[in-house]
Design a protein around this motif. Structure first.
Motif, short mmCIF file in Angstrom:
data_model
loop_
_atom_site.label_atom_id
_atom_site.label_comp_id
_atom_site.label_asym_id
_atom_site.label_seq_id
_atom_site.Cartn_x
_atom_site.Cartn_y
_atom_site.Cartn_z
N THR A 265 0.85 -1.19 0.00
CA THR A 265 0.00 0.00 0.00
C THR A 265 0.89 1.24 0.00
O THR A 265 2.12 1.15 0.10
N GLY A 284 -3.06 -0.38 -6.48
CA GLY A 284 -4.18 0.55 -6.40
C GLY A 284 -4.16 1.68 -7.40
O GLY A 284 -3.52 1.63 -8.45
N SER A 303 -4.28 -9.53 3.87
CA SER A 303 -4.05 -8.10 4.12
C SER A 303 -3.41 -7.96 5.50
O SER A 303 -4.03 -8.28 6.52
N LEU A 308 -7.18 -0.65 4.09
CA LEU A 308 -7.90 -0.88 2.84
C LEU A 308 -8.73 0.32 2.40
O LEU A 308 -9.91 0.22 2.11
N ASP A 310 -9.60 3.51 -0.30
CA ASP A 310 -9.98 3.36 -1.71
C ASP A 310 -8.80 3.43 -2.67
O ASP A 310 -8.86 2.86 -3.76
N THR A 312 -6.04 1.98 -2.21
CA THR A 312 -5.49 0.63 -2.21
C THR A 312 -6.39 -0.31 -2.99
O THR A 312 -5.91 -1.13 -3.77
N THR A 313 -7.68 -0.18 -2.79
CA THR A 313 -8.63 -1.14 -3.35
C THR A 313 -9.18 -0.74 -4.71
O THR A 313 -10.00 -1.46 -5.27
N TRP A 316 -12.61 -0.51 -4.45
CA TRP A 316 -13.12 -1.89 -4.37
C TRP A 316 -13.41 -2.50 -5.75
O TRP A 316 -14.31 -3.32 -5.91
N PHE A 319 -9.96 -6.06 -6.90
CA PHE A 319 -9.95 -7.50 -6.62
C PHE A 319 -11.13 -8.18 -7.29
O PHE A 319 -12.18 -7.56 -7.53
N ILE A 325 -10.66 -12.24 1.31
CA ILE A 325 -9.68 -11.42 2.01
C ILE A 325 -9.51 -11.95 3.43
O ILE A 325 -10.49 -12.31 4.09
N HIS A 338 -15.04 -5.72 4.50
CA HIS A 338 -15.44 -6.36 3.25
C HIS A 338 -15.38 -7.89 3.33
O HIS A 338 -14.69 -8.55 2.56
N SER A 340 -13.96 -9.86 5.21
CA SER A 340 -12.67 -10.48 5.48
C SER A 340 -12.80 -11.54 6.56
O SER A 340 -13.61 -11.40 7.49
#
Length: 621
Positions: A265, A284, A303, A308, A310, A312-313, A316, A319, A325, A338, A340
């Motif tokens: 990240t 990301g 992770s 996490l 936005d 990075t994801t 969303w 992935f 996760i 999310h 996980s």
């Protein structure tokens, strides 16, 4: 039984208590509080100032130029110390304290310890309304300091001297808690600061603190191990929490033992060196094609120490929707995001527990080969991207030039605007724990102030190294006064001031969403009746720095060598192109609000394009 007491004012007791708190870091004992940043006013000078004077040798007070930048410096200090030590900030009642709100929010978003000791209105209310008091006619208890409740992990207002006996330990416990770490605010009414009380002598005895390591639950570890063993394409996302846990070695060993590729990240940059074969790159919105390519294919994602966000994801979309996760995190809130599988606990202990249960299990070698092949392609892109002369002057060229000349243990700082993306994508990590890209709150103005705080910490830990900050002209104009602070305190910075004529990255976003350039670049500001450039070199020199302006990356390299050889703050100014200089690869989708209804055809087309990727978005439940 008679209890020994010491009669002190509230202010004296607070400072004496802080002076007695210690922590052991790498076998060496340090004061837990490294000192403070302070601007005095009528709300803190007479009592807290008096108390600090008597402890000026053990709790050094750095005179700030702006309360917001003091908070940024405290955050930079805490990051450099990996949250094991903190600084306090003291500000006067009213606007002085209000100026700390943004810095407190930055520390809160980044989970950083910072103690604020701030003036407040009189508890007795006898002189009300007083200078700088914010009156609320139907609630006399409400004031400016209450605004900090939204941006602190711990908040208190001292209305009786005895309260600090409980309040101070609770504030420290919050700042040292890996799961709840963040800023603590203590409001100090001006009368209460000077009131005396017979405090128990035990309160001021030396105390050595420890940062707890929470062992993950065995059942949560077992669930995670089962998921990993079933994976065909596992991936690790390494966040900033890896470094705060001191788990870099464990992360590296875990990845090597089980053959799992690692992506980083923004906060996790510098968990692995650039050349590590399992380092597939940053992930990301501001990441790399290599990391984003394997993220789309991964079926199990471990992770570690991530929140996490936005960037990075990819809001969303980075992935697969059915990817599982696993959230290894000291914080329950972050571990379960999310859907996980949560593994709530310390990163170091968690990785050790996972590897013990995984035994000799390893990922499919073909998956690792796929990931490393992607990284080779990304390395080729970066090498070309940072090459001088490949296009007009760019952030990437400046980053590549400095990267090639700096010492592996030099610290690199960036924040907000376009530079976090460019540093994240193009900086090739030479040693672990050497990069601070503040993107938790994405706060302009952190670049120089945060670097000053980092330099203070670095002078305590690694005095032979440099702190290098990349700063755009927009951020520089917003908050530059800690160039003077760095010169005043002898804490040398190297400031790479890259001038693209305004807020160029937001202009890019404006253009990419179909809008015309408007009010971001100086040239496109309709109310600017005069067009002229700021003489940044002269401005920095006026604050005591050595400064020079260069025309291109080759000249920048030679200037950087002079900056390295200098014994005081050095500012290097170079113009960069606001349009053609950007890193164009490596970006995942990012959700931004675009107009659903518009008369502008370009805006309408951009809205349709943005929304076309929404189908990939993973829902949060």
């Amino acid at each position: 039984m008679t209890t020994n007491t010491i009669r002190l004012t509230v202010a004296q007791a607070i400072i004496r208590y802080l002076d007695a708190q210690f922590i052991v870091v790498d076998g060496q004992e340090w004061r837990l509080c490294g000192g403070g940043f302070g601007i005095f006013g009528h709300g803190n000078v007479t009592c807290l100032g008096e108390a600090l004077y008597d402890h000026r040798d053990t709790l050094p007070l750095y005179r700030g130029q702006n309360e917001q930048s003091m908070g940024f410096a405290a955050a930079g200090y805490a990051k450099q110390w990996l949250r094991q030590r903190f600084m306090f900030c003291t500000a006067s009642a009213g606007p002085g304290t209000a100026n700390l709100l943004t810095a407190s929010a930055l520390a809160h978003a980044n989970r950083l310890p910072m103690l604020m000791l701030c003036g407040d209105a009189y508890t007795t209310r006898l002189p009300d309304p007083v200078l700088q008091q914010m009156e609320h006619f139907n609630d006399p208890t409400l004031g400016v300091n209450d605004a900090f409740k939204a941006v602190t992990r711990y908040w208190d207002r001292i209305t009786h001297p005895a309260q600090i006996i409980q309040s101070l330990p609770n504030a420290l416990a919050t700042m040292l808690d890996p799961a709840d770490c963040g800023p603590a605010f203590v409001g100090l009414p001006q009368d209460v600061q000077g009131w005396a009380y017979d405090y128990p002598a035990e309160m001021f005895e030396k105390k050595v603190h420890r940062i707890r390591r929470v062992t993950p639950d065995a059942d949560e570890v077992a669930d995670a191990v089962a998921a990993i063993k079933a994976a065909k394409r596992p991936m690790i996302i390494a966040g900033g929490g890896v470094q705060y846990s001191g788990a870099v070695a464990e992360l590296t060993a875990f990845a090597e033992t089980h053959g799992i590729p690692v992506v980083e990240t923004i906060a996790g940059r510098a968990n692995l060196v650039d050349t590590h074969p399992l380092n597939i790159g940053p992930i990301g919105v501001t990441g790399s094609d290599s990391a984003n390519a394997i993220a789309e294919q991964a079926d199990v994602i471990l992770s570690v120490g991530c929140r996490l966000q936005d960037f990075t994801t990819g809001s969303w979309t980075a992935f697969a929707k059915d990817a599982q996760i696993i959230g290894l995190n000291a914080g329950r809130h972050d571990a379960g995001k999310h859907r996980s599988l949560p593994v709530v606990g310390d990163a170091k202990l968690g990785l050790l527990a996972l590897t013990a249960s995984l035994g000799g299990w390893t990922a499919n070698t073909s998956w690792v080969e796929t990931a490393t092949a992607e990284r080779v392609k990304w390395n080729d892109y970066v090498a070309e991207n940072v090459k001088p002369g490949n296009r007009p002057n760019s952030y990437a060229q400046a980053i590549g030039t400095v990267n090639a000349l700096c010492d592996p243990r030099d610290r690199v700082v960036a924040a907000a605007g376009g530079l976090p993306a460019e540093v994240t994508a193009n900086w090739r990590t030479l040693d672990v724990g050497t990069v601070d890209v503040e993107f938790g709150f994405s706060c302009m103005g952190y670049e120089i102030a945060g670097a000053w705080g980092a330099r203070i910490a670095q002078s305590e830990r690694e005095p032979g190294q440099d702190t290098i900050t990349f700063c755009g002209d927009g951020s520089y104009l917003m908050l530059n006064s800690d160039i003077y602070s760095s010169v005043l305190t002898g804490k040398k910075l190297i400031v790479m001031l890259l001038d693209n004529g305004g807020f160029a990255v937001i202009n890019k976003l404006q253009n990419n969403t179909g809008n015309e350039s408007f009010n971001n670049l100086i040239a496109d500001t309709p109310t600017a009746t005069h067009q002229f450039g700021v003489d940044f070199e002269a401005h920095a020199a006026a604050m005591g720095a050595t400064a020079e302006t260069v025309a291109n990356p080759a000249e920048l390299g030679e200037a950087f060598k002079r900056a390295k050889a200098s014994d005081k703050t050095y500012v290097i100014v170079m113009k960069v192109d606001p349009y053609e200089g950007w890193t164009t690869q490596g970006h995942s989708w990012w959700e931004v609000g675009t107009p659903e209804v518009t008369d502008n055809a370009k805006v309408a087309a951009a809205h349709k394009d943005v929304e076309s990727s929404r189908a990939k978005q993973r829902k949060g439940v």
